[in-house]
Scaffold this active site. Structure first.
Site, mmCIF file in Angstrom:
data_model
loop_
_atom_site.group_PDB
_atom_site.id
_atom_site.type_symbol
_atom_site.label_atom_id
_atom_site.label_comp_id
_atom_site.label_asym_id
_atom_site.label_seq_id
_atom_site.Cartn_x
_atom_site.Cartn_y
_atom_site.Cartn_z
ATOM 1 N N SER A 86 1.987 -4.931 0.963
ATOM 2 C CA SER A 86 2.695 -5.341 2.183
ATOM 3 C C SER A 86 2.481 -6.841 2.340
ATOM 4 O O SER A 86 1.661 -7.431 1.637
ATOM 5 C CB SER A 86 2.170 -4.585 3.409
ATOM 6 O OG SER A 86 0.824 -4.943 3.683
ATOM 7 N N LEU A 100 -1.121 -3.350 8.870
ATOM 8 C CA LEU A 100 0.043 -4.114 9.315
ATOM 9 C C LEU A 100 0.846 -4.687 8.145
ATOM 10 O O LEU A 100 0.301 -4.994 7.094
ATOM 11 C CB LEU A 100 -0.394 -5.269 10.216
ATOM 12 C CG LEU A 100 -1.056 -4.887 11.533
ATOM 13 C CD1 LEU A 100 -1.461 -6.134 12.302
ATOM 14 C CD2 LEU A 100 -0.137 -4.015 12.386
ATOM 15 N N HIS A 111 -2.594 -3.028 -1.370
ATOM 16 C CA HIS A 111 -3.449 -2.031 -0.736
ATOM 17 C C HIS A 111 -4.099 -1.108 -1.755
ATOM 18 O O HIS A 111 -5.271 -0.758 -1.618
ATOM 19 C CB HIS A 111 -2.634 -1.169 0.247
ATOM 20 C CG HIS A 111 -2.132 -1.912 1.422
ATOM 21 N ND1 HIS A 111 -2.849 -2.059 2.583
ATOM 22 C CD2 HIS A 111 -0.962 -2.579 1.627
ATOM 23 C CE1 HIS A 111 -2.154 -2.759 3.453
ATOM 24 N NE2 HIS A 111 -1.003 -3.095 2.899
ATOM 25 N N LEU A 113 -3.823 0.484 -6.035
ATOM 26 C CA LEU A 113 -3.299 0.748 -7.371
ATOM 27 C C LEU A 113 -4.013 2.012 -7.823
ATOM 28 O O LEU A 113 -5.242 2.080 -7.767
ATOM 29 C CB LEU A 113 -3.621 -0.395 -8.330
ATOM 30 C CG LEU A 113 -3.154 -0.226 -9.777
ATOM 31 C CD1 LEU A 113 -3.001 -1.582 -10.451
ATOM 32 C CD2 LEU A 113 -4.042 0.640 -10.622
ATOM 33 N N TYR A 157 -9.631 -6.559 -12.449
ATOM 34 C CA TYR A 157 -8.654 -7.443 -11.814
ATOM 35 C C TYR A 157 -8.717 -8.863 -12.376
ATOM 36 O O TYR A 157 -7.700 -9.550 -12.450
ATOM 37 C CB TYR A 157 -8.809 -7.422 -10.289
ATOM 38 C CG TYR A 157 -8.354 -6.109 -9.700
ATOM 39 C CD1 TYR A 157 -7.018 -5.728 -9.761
ATOM 40 C CD2 TYR A 157 -9.255 -5.225 -9.118
ATOM 41 C CE1 TYR A 157 -6.586 -4.518 -9.242
ATOM 42 C CE2 TYR A 157 -8.829 -4.013 -8.593
ATOM 43 C CZ TYR A 157 -7.493 -3.660 -8.660
ATOM 44 O OH TYR A 157 -7.074 -2.460 -8.149
#
Length: 196
Positions: A86, A100, A111, A113, A157
């Protein structure tokens, strides 16, 4: 002997159009995918941390507000991995970032994976993240991507190009997180040369 009977026997041509699903497909998710998403997420996270990043109503919420910031990997019509993001409008993530979507933000908050258990350890998470980051380069309003993860996921990551920003201000129960970011660069070049 006729020419037709001299060759190999002919097979009957099936009537009507035969429908086959693509072997592998990447696409944005929709609210109709929410249950499949949540089933994969629940299995992936409950077994490791005891917490889901998003509950079913939150999955539906983000897939309704910003489906273009999600990416699902389907094999033969079945969801095998996904990312949900988002927009966020601040430098660092806060507790509000967990629920949000800030439509005028320039940061994509990733948010979650997750990869279905039968498809893990095959590199699908890395491939999906690479495709997602390439897709973000095509969105002119996106400047960076951020996420928070547990310590043991930092090397995963980092291999995708994320850099450590430091400890996250956000905690969930007993869990502490590391905040990471990825600078989305080359917008004009990527749009001009990639068909975006």
């Amino acid at each position: 002997m006729s020419v037709l009977s001299a060759g190999p026997p002919m097979r009957p041509v099936p009537q009507g159009r035969r429908h086959t699903l693509p072997a592998s497909e990447f696409r944005s998710l929709s609210p109709e995918d929410a249950v499949s998403v949540f089933e994969i997420e629940r299995e992936a996270f409950i077994s490791v941390s005891g917490e889901c990043p998003l509950h079913l109503d939150e999955v539906r919420h983000f897939l309704t507000l910003c489906p273009e910031l999600s990416l699902g990997w389907f094999e033969e019509g079945r969801l095998v991995a996904f990312i949900i993001g988002s927009l966020w409008d601040q430098e660092r993530l806060t507790l509000d970032a967990l629920s949000l979507h800030k439509p005028h933000g320039t940061t994509v908050h990733i948010h979650v994976l997750a990869v279905h258990r039968t498809f893990r350890q095959q590199g699908k998470g890395s491939i999906l993240m690479w495709r997602y980051l390439q897709y973000l380069r095509c969105l002119p309003y996106v400047r960076r991507a951020v996420l928070m993860c547990e310590d043991f996921l930092v090397p995963f990551y980092q291999k995708s190009g994320f850099k450590v920003h430091g400890p996250s201000e956000v905690t969930v129960g007993p869990l502490n997180f590391i905040e990471m970011f990825y600078a989305v660069r080359g917008h004009a070049f990527m749009r001009r040369n990639s068909g975006c």
